[in-house]
Design an enzyme around this catalytic site. Structure first.
Site, PDB file in Angstrom:
ATOM      1  N   CYS A  46      -8.677   0.172 -12.151  1.00 59.24           N
ATOM      2  CA  CYS A  46      -8.629   0.510 -10.507  1.00 59.24           C
ATOM      3  C   CYS A  46      -9.978   0.869 -10.603  1.00 59.24           C
ATOM      4  O   CYS A  46     -10.718  -0.266  -8.991  1.00 59.24           O
ATOM      5  CB  CYS A  46      -7.875   0.824 -10.066  1.00 59.24           C
ATOM      6  N   HIS A  97      -9.604   3.914  -3.446  1.00 60.04           N
ATOM      7  CA  HIS A  97     -10.371   4.128  -4.066  1.00 60.04           C
ATOM      8  C   HIS A  97     -12.169   4.677  -3.504  1.00 60.04           C
ATOM      9  O   HIS A  97     -12.093   4.056  -2.713  1.00 60.04           O
ATOM     10  CB  HIS A  97     -10.600   3.827  -5.552  1.00 60.04           C
TER      11      HIS A  97
END
Lengths: 352, 352
Positions: A131, A256
């Site tokens: 990710c 994120h």
């Protein structure tokens, strides 16, 4: 064959699985049967996909028979075991775990960057990056195509859902303990209030920044930090690219954010970088800080693209740019990229 | 003279002022009278310093008469006005604002790094750096002394109290609105719950990372980011040092954390870097990540030193180190550094 291919989703009941079912219901309906598989513990639950309640079945070799594409959204040990089994049954396996990403016989694919790589898969497995790599690679890859990337220094601020639903639950429980208090002014008071059970995190994440993600590797690096380096090199086909990554965990639910320092082979300008980013697939440029225009995790969560803002050229090097990217770690960072890979593989099967 | 010098604290009622009064009560009692001054709005309050209730007086030229050292803990505009007035009255002014940091006739001092600089102050003013510079400079300066720093790339995760008590209040109010909810999964849901009044922040800081701090300057950089570059160069006396900084704000009450990528002139090893950091004044090395040993803001808040962990050497460059530093932005980042400067100036006065 003219039938629509059969898809299996392994790990359908997890945090990434939930997003995958959403995406499957929203994307063009190119699949025939969709089988939902999970660990025996989660079997029997019913989940909605394409508007139909579908029972989750316990992952079993028999259930992989006749499956064309397997979306493997499972922990690394489960993936390591089941990917070869599914491939042996004839399926193309798209694996979101780290189990095969470094394998030279497994392509590591980001469809906006290296879509061609999906065609050569000696083991029948295609890996989707981690990710944190996915948060930055679409923007970096777009700039690389024009300027040639020569070095990356990145700090990834990871959201709690990097540790799945357990991470989100731990964050929410900790927030309930610290909200409405005066905590955060004295050494360790948050740690004492939260107690020893910090869930999947190595300390309290509420009112805090935890500079650690993954497992220890050689020389003080965390596994997540080294993966950003190795995955970026493999996706961009730049095996010697210098990459220095720091991963920290912040009290954000999902999405994120990464601050990127990128040095290129050729001189760069903010104007040209803006043009590239504004026209690259999968990227949204949002860069007007004087008017409050920059991406933040809480604003972009739940969206598909990589958002880019805060683009500036180094004051000291005409070949270096700083920028800030945000992307949903469950969508582009996991489910969406895997589904894009599956959709890229599908024409080979459905029209075979 | 043999009398103890008179000290004035301007801005005694603010967040940094509160820490300053604590420090004055804990440090060796080297001062004679301590006058507490503030804006007329805050005058009349009584605050404890060295165990005595002391009335806060409204800042006025008469009250600066006979003062030997002024600790100026005020906003930039107040400092720009009052520092020259106090200096004209004969006081040495220690200013924590950005008003004079770039002035070539004002030394910018971090006592662990350039204590000698405090002696030459043509305007009678000594500047203390900004909190983000102070979070990293003690560690960077210690390594620079041995290896010679050649480039810095840093991401500073700033705590809410960078915006004073208003920042802490805004964070706490926002946390109360999001704790116990399911917010943070959908685009903008945190922003909608928090509303338009985000206090001193350009957006919601709870469950978020805000990639902006300060005011807009040329070419997309924020004032805080450029200050890290300019202040670091001035303190280390390296006017050509390349520094690329990104400042983000995170939902932490107090204590900044900074991920640092430092390239040096000479090869480095983690072992030697550990030795240097473990023995440098003002630094605590805490670097055992496999055992959960790394500094975090919530653990180091309320302490004086700069904490350093996560030291690793670049996989690609034997001259580069990554590390992670945490320091209390109200203590070393503001009040403590200013008091250290005042204490360094004092012997000239008290024994004159």
């Amino acid at each position: 064959m003219n039938r629509k291919p059969t898809l299996a989703v392994v790990g359908a009941t997890g945090a990434v699985g939930a997003v995958m079912l959403q995406l499957l219901s929203q994307h063009a309906d190119v699949w025939g049967e969709i089988r939902l598989l999970a660990s025996p513990r989660s079997a029997g639950r019913k989940l909605a996909v394409r508007g139909e309640e579908t029972e989750v079945l316990a992952l079993d070799e028999d259930l992989l028979e006749g499956v064309d594409v397997v979306l493997l959204l499972a922990p690394e040990d489960v993936a390591a075991r089941w990917a070869p089994i599914a491939a042996a049954e004839g399926a193309v396996v798209v694996d979101t775990s780290a189990a095969f990403r470094a394998d030279p016989d497994v392509p590591l694919v980001v469809p906006e960057i290296n879509p061609h790589a999906v065609r050569v898969r000696p083991r029948g497995i295609v890996a989707s990056p981690g990710c944190s790599t996915l948060a930055l690679i679409v923007a970096v890859g777009a700039l690389h195509a024009e300027f040639g990337v020569a070095e990356l220094v990145v700090t990834a601020q990871q959201a709690a859902s990097v540790a799945g639903q357990a991470g989100v639950t731990a964050l929410r429980e900790q927030l309930s303990l610290v909200a409405g208090t005066e905590l955060g002014h004295r050494p360790g008071d948050v740690r004492r209030a939260v107690g020893d059970d910090t869930g999947p995190f190595p300390g309290p994440v509420a009112l805090n920044v935890l500079p650690w993600s993954g497992t220890p590797t050689e020389d003080g690096w965390s596994s997540e930090e080294l993966r950003i380096r190795e995955e970026t090199r493999k996706i961009l086909d730049l095996p010697g690219l210098p990459v220095a990554a720091t991963c920290v965990r912040v009290p954000v639910v999902t999405a994120h954010s990464v601050s990127v320092h990128a040095r290129f082979e050729r001189p760069v300008t903010v104007g040209r970088a803006h043009e590239i980013l504004a026209t690259s697939p999968g990227v949204v440029l949002y860069d007007d800080p004087a008017a409050g225009g920059f991406p933040t995790p809480a604003d972009v969560v739940g969206t598909d693209p990589t958002w880019v803002g805060r683009v500036r050229r180094s004051m000291d090097d005409e070949r270096a740019l700083e920028f800030f990217v945000c992307a949903d770690n469950l969508r582009k960072g996991a489910a969406l990229n895997a589904l894009q890979i599956a959709e890229a593989v599908r024409p080979e099967i459905g029209t075979g």
